[in-house]
Write a protein that holds these residues in place. Structure first.
Motif, PDB file in Angstrom:
ATOM      1  N   ASN A  60       5.493   3.334  -3.215  1.00  0.00           N
ATOM      2  CA  ASN A  60       5.989   1.963  -3.350  1.00  0.00           C
ATOM      3  C   ASN A  60       7.424   1.880  -3.858  1.00  0.00           C
ATOM      4  O   ASN A  60       8.139   0.913  -3.571  1.00  0.00           O
ATOM      5  N   GLN A  61       7.899   2.900  -4.587  1.00  0.00           N
ATOM      6  CA  GLN A  61       9.263   2.826  -5.111  1.00  0.00           C
ATOM      7  C   GLN A  61      10.335   3.030  -4.050  1.00  0.00           C
ATOM      8  O   GLN A  61      11.528   2.880  -4.323  1.00  0.00           O
ATOM      9  N   LEU A  62       9.929   3.329  -2.831  1.00  0.00           N
ATOM     10  CA  LEU A  62      10.888   3.403  -1.725  1.00  0.00           C
ATOM     11  C   LEU A  62      11.133   2.038  -1.088  1.00  0.00           C
ATOM     12  O   LEU A  62      11.909   1.928  -0.135  1.00  0.00           O
ATOM     13  N   GLY A  63      10.477   1.008  -1.574  1.00  0.00           N
ATOM     14  CA  GLY A  63      10.773  -0.350  -1.138  1.00  0.00           C
ATOM     15  C   GLY A  63       9.822  -0.883  -0.087  1.00  0.00           C
ATOM     16  O   GLY A  63       9.147  -0.137   0.631  1.00  0.00           O
ATOM     17  N   VAL A  64       9.789  -2.199   0.008  1.00  0.00           N
ATOM     18  CA  VAL A  64       8.856  -2.876   0.915  1.00  0.00           C
ATOM     19  C   VAL A  64       9.158  -2.534   2.371  1.00  0.00           C
ATOM     20  O   VAL A  64       8.246  -2.231   3.151  1.00  0.00           O
ATOM     21  N   GLU A  65      10.405  -2.567   2.753  1.00  0.00           N
ATOM     22  CA  GLU A  65      10.760  -2.336   4.159  1.00  0.00           C
ATOM     23  C   GLU A  65      10.337  -0.952   4.607  1.00  0.00           C
ATOM     24  O   GLU A  65       9.751  -0.785   5.690  1.00  0.00           O
ATOM     25  N   TYR A  66      10.602   0.066   3.783  1.00  0.00           N
ATOM     26  CA  TYR A  66      10.231   1.424   4.193  1.00  0.00           C
ATOM     27  C   TYR A  66       8.719   1.603   4.198  1.00  0.00           C
ATOM     28  O   TYR A  66       8.159   2.225   5.098  1.00  0.00           O
ATOM     29  N   ASN A  67       8.021   1.051   3.220  1.00  0.00           N
ATOM     30  CA  ASN A  67       6.567   1.180   3.204  1.00  0.00           C
ATOM     31  C   ASN A  67       5.911   0.453   4.365  1.00  0.00           C
ATOM     32  O   ASN A  67       4.916   0.924   4.921  1.00  0.00           O
ATOM     33  N   ALA A  68       6.462  -0.696   4.755  1.00  0.00           N
ATOM     34  CA  ALA A  68       5.968  -1.377   5.954  1.00  0.00           C
ATOM     35  C   ALA A  68       6.192  -0.506   7.184  1.00  0.00           C
ATOM     36  O   ALA A  68       5.349  -0.448   8.090  1.00  0.00           O
ATOM     37  N   HIS A  69       7.320   0.189   7.210  1.00  0.00           N
ATOM     38  CA  HIS A  69       7.613   1.121   8.307  1.00  0.00           C
ATOM     39  C   HIS A  69       6.578   2.238   8.365  1.00  0.00           C
ATOM     40  O   HIS A  69       6.092   2.608   9.450  1.00  0.00           O
ATOM     41  N   VAL A  70       6.206   2.800   7.206  1.00  0.00           N
ATOM     42  CA  VAL A  70       5.195   3.862   7.160  1.00  0.00           C
ATOM     43  C   VAL A  70       3.850   3.336   7.673  1.00  0.00           C
ATOM     44  O   VAL A  70       3.187   3.989   8.491  1.00  0.00           O
ATOM     45  N   ILE A  71       3.454   2.169   7.201  1.00  0.00           N
ATOM     46  CA  ILE A  71       2.180   1.590   7.644  1.00  0.00           C
ATOM     47  C   ILE A  71       2.203   1.344   9.151  1.00  0.00           C
ATOM     48  O   ILE A  71       1.238   1.662   9.871  1.00  0.00           O
ATOM     49  N   GLU A  72       3.293   0.783   9.642  1.00  0.00           N
ATOM     50  CA  GLU A  72       3.397   0.518  11.088  1.00  0.00           C
ATOM     51  C   GLU A  72       3.338   1.814  11.880  1.00  0.00           C
ATOM     52  O   GLU A  72       2.675   1.879  12.932  1.00  0.00           O
ATOM     53  N   ASN A  73       4.010   2.860  11.419  1.00  0.00           N
ATOM     54  CA  ASN A  73       3.967   4.148  12.105  1.00  0.00           C
ATOM     55  C   ASN A  73       2.543   4.668  12.236  1.00  0.00           C
ATOM     56  O   ASN A  73       2.138   5.163  13.295  1.00  0.00           O
ATOM     57  N   VAL A  74       1.779   4.564  11.155  1.00  0.00           N
ATOM     58  CA  VAL A  74       0.390   5.039  11.205  1.00  0.00           C
ATOM     59  C   VAL A  74      -0.431   4.181  12.168  1.00  0.00           C
ATOM     60  O   VAL A  74      -1.196   4.705  12.990  1.00  0.00           O
ATOM     61  N   LEU A  75      -0.273   2.858  12.080  1.00  0.00           N
ATOM     62  CA  LEU A  75      -1.062   1.970  12.940  1.00  0.00           C
ATOM     63  C   LEU A  75      -0.732   2.159  14.413  1.00  0.00           C
ATOM     64  O   LEU A  75      -1.624   2.098  15.279  1.00  0.00           O
ATOM     65  N   VAL A  76       0.534   2.387  14.726  1.00  0.00           N
ATOM     66  CA  VAL A  76       0.965   2.496  16.127  1.00  0.00           C
ATOM     67  C   VAL A  76       0.701   3.887  16.692  1.00  0.00           C
ATOM     68  O   VAL A  76       0.183   4.035  17.804  1.00  0.00           O
ATOM     69  N   HIS A  77       1.039   4.918  15.930  1.00  0.00           N
ATOM     70  CA  HIS A  77       1.062   6.276  16.479  1.00  0.00           C
ATOM     71  C   HIS A  77      -0.179   7.104  16.173  1.00  0.00           C
ATOM     72  O   HIS A  77      -0.440   8.088  16.877  1.00  0.00           O
ATOM     73  N   VAL A  78      -0.950   6.739  15.143  1.00  0.00           N
ATOM     74  CA  VAL A  78      -2.050   7.588  14.705  1.00  0.00           C
ATOM     75  C   VAL A  78      -3.391   6.873  14.740  1.00  0.00           C
ATOM     76  O   VAL A  78      -4.394   7.416  15.223  1.00  0.00           O
ATOM     77  N   ALA A  79      -3.436   5.669  14.228  1.00  0.00           N
ATOM     78  CA  ALA A  79      -4.703   4.966  14.010  1.00  0.00           C
ATOM     79  C   ALA A  79      -5.566   4.793  15.253  1.00  0.00           C
ATOM     80  O   ALA A  79      -6.793   4.971  15.179  1.00  0.00           O
ATOM     81  N   PRO A  80      -5.001   4.424  16.420  1.00  0.00           N
ATOM     82  CA  PRO A  80      -5.886   4.210  17.583  1.00  0.00           C
ATOM     83  C   PRO A  80      -6.708   5.435  17.940  1.00  0.00           C
ATOM     84  O   PRO A  80      -7.857   5.313  18.387  1.00  0.00           O
ATOM     85  N   ALA A  81      -6.164   6.630  17.705  1.00  0.00           N
ATOM     86  CA  ALA A  81      -6.902   7.850  18.028  1.00  0.00           C
ATOM     87  C   ALA A  81      -7.989   8.163  17.007  1.00  0.00           C
ATOM     88  O   ALA A  81      -8.835   9.027  17.263  1.00  0.00           O
ATOM     89  N   LEU A  82      -7.985   7.451  15.863  1.00  0.00           N
ATOM     90  CA  LEU A  82      -8.976   7.691  14.819  1.00  0.00           C
ATOM     91  C   LEU A  82     -10.123   6.690  14.848  1.00  0.00           C
ATOM     92  O   LEU A  82     -10.990   6.711  13.988  1.00  0.00           O
ATOM     93  N   GLY A  83     -10.126   5.786  15.826  1.00  0.00           N
ATOM     94  CA  GLY A  83     -11.194   4.810  15.921  1.00  0.00           C
ATOM     95  C   GLY A  83     -10.814   3.430  15.445  1.00  0.00           C
ATOM     96  O   GLY A  83     -11.662   2.533  15.382  1.00  0.00           O
ATOM     97  N   TRP A  84      -9.529   3.255  15.097  1.00  0.00           N
ATOM     98  CA  TRP A  84      -9.046   1.901  14.709  1.00  0.00           C
ATOM     99  C   TRP A  84      -8.887   1.076  15.975  1.00  0.00           C
ATOM    100  O   TRP A  84      -8.579   1.611  17.057  1.00  0.00           O
ATOM    101  N   ARG A  85      -9.067  -0.236  15.847  1.00  0.00           N
ATOM    102  CA  ARG A  85      -9.103  -1.091  17.022  1.00  0.00           C
ATOM    103  C   ARG A  85      -7.850  -0.978  17.902  1.00  0.00           C
ATOM    104  O   ARG A  85      -6.746  -0.893  17.441  1.00  0.00           O
TER     105      ARG A  85
END
Length: 340
Positions: A315-340
């Motif tokens: 969290n100390q890297l800031g909101v914008e960067y943490n949102a970027h990390v979350i988006e990266n996981v949701l876009v590039h990784v999550a669908p292959a793990l069973g996420w919608r």
């Protein structure tokens, strides 16, 4: 379908390199990150609770604020140390936060982690029994009372001369939020505690460490913990289906910022160390190219077994960067793990 949310420890440091330099920063940025995560399509915003530390502490004002500023995502904790809690006032606060959010609260509680001060719960007015080393028995007693109160049954004798008219019968803690009892999770650090969690009718929250080591990889030991929980749940005969969450540090390396901050974690491995004078096994950090992360996480038996995955965020890297990390996981990784 797997749910994916984030878990923030809410650190703040008054240093020029930190994007979160004060308690106000930590709180306000937590709300902003929850809003951003909801916009990105994530399923949950969870927050760690630590007392006497430059981290998030009192959770219910934050949970209520997040609930008022969002409309869909689950809002939770991972975890509240029950050694510090008054069960009845906690039930009031939890009921209010749950009603504000429209029934989206998912409360993770536990005996707690190593403290910043010696027996900090005593400063909060809680005295464990002389035989209760570390307050674990007190935490479970507080939890039992908290769960009982959440059932919504009356237990307090009404005054014969109340300020306002009372409903008939014994009175309960208000506000009461129907259904919250089934949305309580216990942060279990061992296989035996997971079985106890199931017996109490709480959902299982498992972190990036376990307070035991059998020599097998962390994810395999955690998968065994999950299976023992589910077996114990079936044996207990509860009338609803439990949920299981695991936490992971996952960083797809998609730009120079990612490589600068987390490129050194590409070869991360499990670690065995000591926690509270006992042996503990700590899970690895997942950092790498998205395709490799998908392959690695598909081989993670605990991630596959859980229905909820919480992404620990820096969290100390800031909101914008943490949102970027979350988006990266949701876009590039999550669908292959069973996420919608």
């Amino acid at each position: 379908m797997k749910k994916i949310g984030f878990l923030s420890f809410g650190h703040w440091t008054p240093h020029p390199t930190s994007a979160t330099r004060s308690a106000a920063d930590a709180l306000l940025q937590s709300i902003e990150l929850a809003e951003a995560a909801e916009e990105l399509g994530a399923d949950g915003a969870y927050f760690r609770v630590h007392h006497f530390a430059r981290q998030l502490a009192s959770p219910f004002p934050l949970l209520a604020a997040v609930g008022a500023r969002t409309s869909r995502i689950e809002i939770g904790t991972g975890v509240i140390d029950m050694r510090y809690e008054n069960p009845l006032s906690m039930a009031e606060d939890a009921g209010a936060a749950d009603l504000i959010s429209g029934g989206r609260l998912q409360l993770g509680i536990s005996r707690g982690s190593p403290e910043q001060v010696v027996e900090g719960y005593r400063y909060f007015g809680h005295e464990p029994a002389p035989t209760d080393d570390g307050g674990a028995e007190m935490a479970r007693a507080h939890t039992a009372r908290f769960l009982e109160v959440l059932q919504g049954e009356g237990f307090a004798e009404p005054s014969p001369r109340p300020m306002f008219p009372n409903p008939p019968g014994l009175l309960r803690v208000e506000p009461h939020s129907e259904g919250l009892r089934r949305r309580i999770w216990w942060g279990a650090g061992s296989r035996a505690t997971a079985e106890w969690t199931a017996a109490q009718g709480m959902n299982l929250m498992s972190s990036t460490l376990l307070t035991e080591d059998t020599g097998v990889p962390f994810h395999r030991l955690q998968a065994e913990q999950i299976q023992r929980f589910r077996d114990a749940w079936a044996a207990a005969g509860h009338d609803f289906t439990p949920r299981v969450s695991v936490s992971r540090s996952i960083f797809p390396l998609t730009d120079d910022r990612d490589r600068r901050w987390f490129g050194s974690e590409v070869d991360s491995q499990d670690q065995v160390g000591h926690l509270d004078t006992g042996v503990a096994r700590f899970g690895r950090t997942y950092a790498g190219e998205p395709d490799q992360l998908v392959e690695d996480l598909r081989a993670d038996e605990a991630v596959q077994a859980a229905d909820t995955l919480l992404l620990t965020v820096p969290n100390q890297l800031g909101v914008e960067y943490n949102a970027h990390v979350i988006e990266n996981v949701l876009v590039h990784v999550a669908p292959a793990l069973g996420w919608r």
